[in-house]
Design a protein around this motif. Structure first.
Motif, PDB file in Angstrom:
ATOM      1  N   ASN A  47     -21.285   3.026   3.385  1.00 35.04           N
ATOM      2  CA  ASN A  47     -21.112   1.595   3.106  1.00 35.04           C
ATOM      3  C   ASN A  47     -21.081   1.269   1.617  1.00 35.04           C
ATOM      4  O   ASN A  47     -20.888   0.127   1.238  1.00 35.04           O
ATOM      5  CB  ASN A  47     -22.220   0.784   3.790  1.00 35.04           C
ATOM      6  N   ARG A  48     -21.224   2.262   0.765  1.00 35.41           N
ATOM      7  CA  ARG A  48     -21.158   2.029  -0.687  1.00 35.41           C
ATOM      8  C   ARG A  48     -19.711   1.949  -1.161  1.00 35.41           C
ATOM      9  O   ARG A  48     -18.838   2.633  -0.645  1.00 35.41           O
ATOM     10  CB  ARG A  48     -21.857   3.149  -1.443  1.00 35.41           C
ATOM     11  N   VAL A  49     -19.470   1.135  -2.164  1.00 36.01           N
ATOM     12  CA  VAL A  49     -18.124   0.984  -2.708  1.00 36.01           C
ATOM     13  C   VAL A  49     -17.734   2.261  -3.450  1.00 36.01           C
ATOM     14  O   VAL A  49     -18.480   2.748  -4.298  1.00 36.01           O
ATOM     15  CB  VAL A  49     -18.025  -0.235  -3.641  1.00 36.01           C
ATOM     16  N   ALA A  50     -16.573   2.802  -3.097  1.00 31.71           N
ATOM     17  CA  ALA A  50     -16.061   4.019  -3.723  1.00 31.71           C
ATOM     18  C   ALA A  50     -14.976   3.687  -4.739  1.00 31.71           C
ATOM     19  O   ALA A  50     -14.884   4.321  -5.781  1.00 31.71           O
ATOM     20  CB  ALA A  50     -15.500   4.959  -2.665  1.00 31.71           C
ATOM     21  N   VAL A  51     -14.158   2.684  -4.430  1.00 33.71           N
ATOM     22  CA  VAL A  51     -13.014   2.336  -5.281  1.00 33.71           C
ATOM     23  C   VAL A  51     -12.882   0.818  -5.338  1.00 33.71           C
ATOM     24  O   VAL A  51     -12.958   0.148  -4.313  1.00 33.71           O
ATOM     25  CB  VAL A  51     -11.696   2.919  -4.695  1.00 33.71           C
ATOM     26  N   THR A  52     -12.694   0.313  -6.535  1.00 36.04           N
ATOM     27  CA  THR A  52     -12.376  -1.101  -6.725  1.00 36.04           C
ATOM     28  C   THR A  52     -11.052  -1.155  -7.471  1.00 36.04           C
ATOM     29  O   THR A  52     -10.844  -0.394  -8.410  1.00 36.04           O
ATOM     30  CB  THR A  52     -13.464  -1.801  -7.561  1.00 36.04           C
ATOM     31  N   TYR A  53     -10.164  -2.019  -7.022  1.00 40.12           N
ATOM     32  CA  TYR A  53      -8.851  -2.088  -7.669  1.00 40.12           C
ATOM     33  C   TYR A  53      -8.309  -3.507  -7.615  1.00 40.12           C
ATOM     34  O   TYR A  53      -8.777  -4.336  -6.841  1.00 40.12           O
ATOM     35  CB  TYR A  53      -7.871  -1.115  -7.016  1.00 40.12           C
ATOM     36  N   VAL A  54      -7.330  -3.777  -8.459  1.00 38.50           N
ATOM     37  CA  VAL A  54      -6.650  -5.066  -8.469  1.00 38.50           C
ATOM     38  C   VAL A  54      -5.394  -4.916  -7.632  1.00 38.50           C
ATOM     39  O   VAL A  54      -4.531  -4.093  -7.913  1.00 38.50           O
ATOM     40  CB  VAL A  54      -6.298  -5.509  -9.908  1.00 38.50           C
ATOM     41  N   GLU A  55      -5.326  -5.692  -6.561  1.00 36.78           N
ATOM     42  CA  GLU A  55      -4.197  -5.619  -5.635  1.00 36.78           C
ATOM     43  C   GLU A  55      -2.999  -6.408  -6.139  1.00 36.78           C
ATOM     44  O   GLU A  55      -1.864  -6.093  -5.849  1.00 36.78           O
ATOM     45  CB  GLU A  55      -4.636  -6.144  -4.268  1.00 36.78           C
ATOM     46  N   GLY A  56      -3.250  -7.440  -6.873  1.00 40.00           N
ATOM     47  CA  GLY A  56      -2.177  -8.299  -7.371  1.00 40.00           C
ATOM     48  C   GLY A  56      -2.800  -9.557  -7.928  1.00 40.00           C
ATOM     49  O   GLY A  56      -3.960  -9.562  -8.327  1.00 40.00           O
ATOM     50  N   SER A  57      -2.047 -10.616  -7.920  1.00 36.55           N
ATOM     51  CA  SER A  57      -2.613 -11.872  -8.402  1.00 36.55           C
ATOM     52  C   SER A  57      -2.044 -13.028  -7.597  1.00 36.55           C
ATOM     53  O   SER A  57      -0.950 -12.955  -7.052  1.00 36.55           O
ATOM     54  CB  SER A  57      -2.325 -12.060  -9.888  1.00 36.55           C
ATOM     55  N   GLU A  58      -2.849 -14.053  -7.508  1.00 38.57           N
ATOM     56  CA  GLU A  58      -2.436 -15.302  -6.870  1.00 38.57           C
ATOM     57  C   GLU A  58      -2.562 -16.367  -7.945  1.00 38.57           C
ATOM     58  O   GLU A  58      -3.670 -16.749  -8.311  1.00 38.57           O
ATOM     59  CB  GLU A  58      -3.321 -15.611  -5.667  1.00 38.57           C
ATOM     60  N   GLY A  59      -1.437 -16.766  -8.486  1.00 34.76           N
ATOM     61  CA  GLY A  59      -1.473 -17.683  -9.626  1.00 34.76           C
ATOM     62  C   GLY A  59      -1.983 -16.929 -10.840  1.00 34.76           C
ATOM     63  O   GLY A  59      -1.471 -15.873 -11.184  1.00 34.76           O
ATOM     64  N   ARG A  65      -9.909  -5.852  -4.791  1.00 34.56           N
ATOM     65  CA  ARG A  65     -10.273  -5.285  -3.493  1.00 34.56           C
ATOM     66  C   ARG A  65     -11.223  -4.122  -3.721  1.00 34.56           C
ATOM     67  O   ARG A  65     -11.207  -3.496  -4.778  1.00 34.56           O
ATOM     68  CB  ARG A  65      -9.033  -4.784  -2.745  1.00 34.56           C
ATOM     69  N   ALA A  66     -12.019  -3.846  -2.725  1.00 27.48           N
ATOM     70  CA  ALA A  66     -12.946  -2.713  -2.806  1.00 27.48           C
ATOM     71  C   ALA A  66     -12.836  -1.919  -1.507  1.00 27.48           C
ATOM     72  O   ALA A  66     -12.643  -2.488  -0.438  1.00 27.48           O
ATOM     73  CB  ALA A  66     -14.369  -3.207  -3.000  1.00 27.48           C
ATOM     74  N   LEU A  67     -12.926  -0.605  -1.628  1.00 35.10           N
ATOM     75  CA  LEU A  67     -12.943   0.279  -0.466  1.00 35.10           C
ATOM     76  C   LEU A  67     -14.245   1.068  -0.487  1.00 35.10           C
ATOM     77  O   LEU A  67     -14.631   1.604  -1.528  1.00 35.10           O
ATOM     78  CB  LEU A  67     -11.767   1.254  -0.502  1.00 35.10           C
TER      79      LEU A  67
END
Length: 88
Positions: free
Chosen positions: A34-46, A52-54
């Motif tokens: 349940n620990r976060v392994a990867v955090t990334y920017v998926e895109g942008s809204e405005g 997002r985190a996996l």
């Protein structure tokens, strides 16, 4: 030979080596799924970035799904697969 922090380092890789097991499966087995392994920017809204985190469990599900797809394409255990990703 790998270049790490300005130095060349010799790394021995065992004959039987599974990178996914080392980086993902082990963490799930050791109750860190349940620990976060990867955090990334998926895109942008405005003007706001959508982050997002996996978790390790998420990554295990995704790698298992991809492994199943590769098996469906005829890739067998011990076959090597290379992925080329383009940086945009």
């Amino acid at each position: 030979m790998v270049h790490v922090r300005g130095e060349d380092v010799q790394i021995e890789i065992p004959a039987e080596f599974n990178l996914s097991d080392l980086l993902i499966d082990r963490n799930v087995r050791e109750n860190r799924g349940n620990r976060v392994a990867v955090t990334y920017v998926e895109g942008s809204e405005g003007n706001v970035e959508v982050k997002r985190a996996l978790t390790y469990a998420d990554l295990l599900r995704e790698t298992s799904r991809i492994a199943g797809a590769l098996r469906g394409l005829g890739v067998e255990i011990e076959n090597r697969v290379v992925a080329m990703l383009y940086d945009r």
